[in-house]
Design an enzyme around this catalytic site. Structure first.
Site, PDB file in Angstrom:
ATOM      1  N   ILE A  60     -29.770 -13.742 -53.244  1.00  0.00           N
ATOM      2  CA  ILE A  60     -30.958 -13.799 -54.196  1.00  0.00           C
ATOM      3  C   ILE A  60     -31.633 -14.783 -53.232  1.00  0.00           C
ATOM      4  O   ILE A  60     -31.110 -15.710 -53.165  1.00  0.00           O
ATOM      5  CB  ILE A  60     -30.725 -14.600 -55.654  1.00  0.00           C
ATOM      6  CG1 ILE A  60     -30.166 -13.758 -57.136  1.00  0.00           C
ATOM      7  CG2 ILE A  60     -32.410 -14.290 -56.082  1.00  0.00           C
ATOM      8  CD1 ILE A  60     -30.270 -12.594 -56.907  1.00  0.00           C
ATOM      9  N   CYS A  61     -32.755 -13.966 -53.067  1.00  0.00           N
ATOM     10  CA  CYS A  61     -33.760 -14.961 -52.416  1.00  0.00           C
ATOM     11  C   CYS A  61     -33.278 -15.589 -51.330  1.00  0.00           C
ATOM     12  O   CYS A  61     -32.663 -14.645 -49.904  1.00  0.00           O
ATOM     13  CB  CYS A  61     -34.517 -15.749 -53.473  1.00  0.00           C
ATOM     14  SG  CYS A  61     -36.496 -17.143 -52.937  1.00  0.00           S
ATOM     15  N   THR A  62     -33.484 -16.869 -51.128  1.00  0.00           N
ATOM     16  CA  THR A  62     -32.748 -16.969 -49.743  1.00  0.00           C
ATOM     17  C   THR A  62     -30.514 -17.192 -49.418  1.00  0.00           C
ATOM     18  O   THR A  62     -30.586 -17.568 -47.805  1.00  0.00           O
ATOM     19  CB  THR A  62     -33.251 -18.186 -49.319  1.00  0.00           C
ATOM     20  OG1 THR A  62     -32.831 -19.768 -50.374  1.00  0.00           O
ATOM     21  CG2 THR A  62     -34.785 -19.302 -49.390  1.00  0.00           C
ATOM     22  N   THR A 104     -35.924 -10.748 -48.632  1.00  0.00           N
ATOM     23  CA  THR A 104     -35.932 -12.120 -48.242  1.00  0.00           C
ATOM     24  C   THR A 104     -37.539 -12.986 -49.070  1.00  0.00           C
ATOM     25  O   THR A 104     -37.999 -11.848 -49.220  1.00  0.00           O
ATOM     26  CB  THR A 104     -34.818 -12.961 -47.493  1.00  0.00           C
ATOM     27  OG1 THR A 104     -35.038 -14.569 -48.252  1.00  0.00           O
ATOM     28  CG2 THR A 104     -36.576 -13.541 -47.009  1.00  0.00           C
TER      29      THR A 104
END
Length: 329
Positions: free
Chosen positions: A107-109, A127
């Site tokens: 998830i994300c970073t 990202t």
């Protein structure tokens, strides 16, 4: 018919982004109300509780070393991950858990954790738009897609900013249980059933930091001040007193794109802002510098995968914050 139990592990660490954990967790928890059987286990190095991005402590169920094999491993993000190399212990924990999991979703970073563990080598990934260029530089063997909400490459998944983790969780849910159950979960959570994974992250050129190079800032300012003006490569280069070739090199070096693609993206963002404020698509195209509605439609198809009209209906604000949005169908 009883659903098969599906184990979901979450790798937690100090500084994790809280919504990266709770967003997907709510999707899976809600799915259990409709017949699924997801079992969530939060693990950390040493099995110790961790601190989150909002200061809350997150309890942990198990030590990474004692964790079972998971059907799905969620690797959450954290603000510190892009800022410095990932510590070896956390990298090793990521690699160990991933090797014992059926599929891995960052998830994300969290993508930076996968990258540090070598799990993005030769794979497509994404990202948060603020960090895609850094992810590509730090992990050059990954094929970073800067605009996607989420990307699947085999059994490895990566997603954009925190709310895109919900989109990714819904996509995983649909893989496991099909569209009907997923639609029920989305409606219950009052979110869109699923924004397409390839749909662009919104407005990186206008929301992001200004270019560092003064020449590029001049180009950006010129286009934003007069989006309908003549902004060919030769005209822009002459305006900032460099050669077209040198201007192109500067754009590629700092922004990873060409001057003409950047001009289109600026105009595209201006058109979106006009649609958000209530202008129709034809007006937005003209005011943003597109030669026709058709050229704007093609730009929306490239960047968002939907038409300007669909964008306006789906994402534009109503202008009255007290209204409750209709549940998605």
């Amino acid at each position: 018919m009883t659903a098969r139990t599906h184990s979901v592990g979450v790798l937690a660490f100090d500084g994790l982004k809280m919504l990266d954990l709770t967003g997907p967790a709510e999707v899976f928890s809600e799915a259990n109300r409709y017949g699924a059987d997801y079992r969530l286990t939060v693990v950390s190095i040493g099995g110790k509780p961790v601190s989150s991005s909002i200061g809350m402590r997150v309890p942990v169920d198990a030590d990474v070393a004692d964790a079972p094999a998971f059907d799905t491993l969620l690797v959450v993000g954290g603000d510190r991950l892009p800022e410095a190399p990932v510590e070896p212990e956390l990298t090793a924990a990521t690699a160990d858990l991933a090797a014992r999991s059926g599929r891995v979703a960052a998830i994300c970073t969290g993508a930076f954790l996968l990258g540090a563990a070598g799990l993005l080598d030769g794979r497509r990934a994404t990202t948060h738009w603020q960090h895609t260029a850094l992810l590509a530089r730090r992990h050059p063997r990954a094929r970073v897609e800067p605009d996607a909400l989420f990307v699947r490459d085999g059994t490895t998944y990566t997603s954009a900013g925190v709310t895109a983790g919900i989109d990714l969780a819904l996509a995983l849910l649909e893989e496991d249980h099909g569209p009907d159950l997923t639609r029920r979960v989305a409606r219950s959570l009052v979110v869109y059933m699923q924004r397409p994974g390839g749909q662009s992250q919104f407005s990186p050129s206008l929301q992001g930091p200004a270019p560092r190079t003064p020449v590029l800032r001049l180009v950006q300012d010129a286009v934003q001040a007069d989006p309908t003006g003549e902004h060919s490569l030769d005209t822009l280069a002459a305006a900032v007193r460099v050669s077209p070739r040198h201007l192109t090199r500067m754009f590629r070096a700092e922004l990873g794109t060409t001057p003409m693609k950047y001009v289109e993206l600026l105009r595209f963002d201006i058109a979106k802002a006009l649609l958000d404020s209530g202008h129709n698509a034809t007006e937005a195209a003209a005011r943003a510098g597109f030669p026709s509605y058709e050229s704007l439609r093609r730009a929306f198809a490239r960047h968002l995968g939907i038409s300007p009209t669909k964008y306006q209906h789906r994402f534009a604000t109503t202008g009255t914050g007290s209204r409750t949005p209709a549940p998605p169908r």
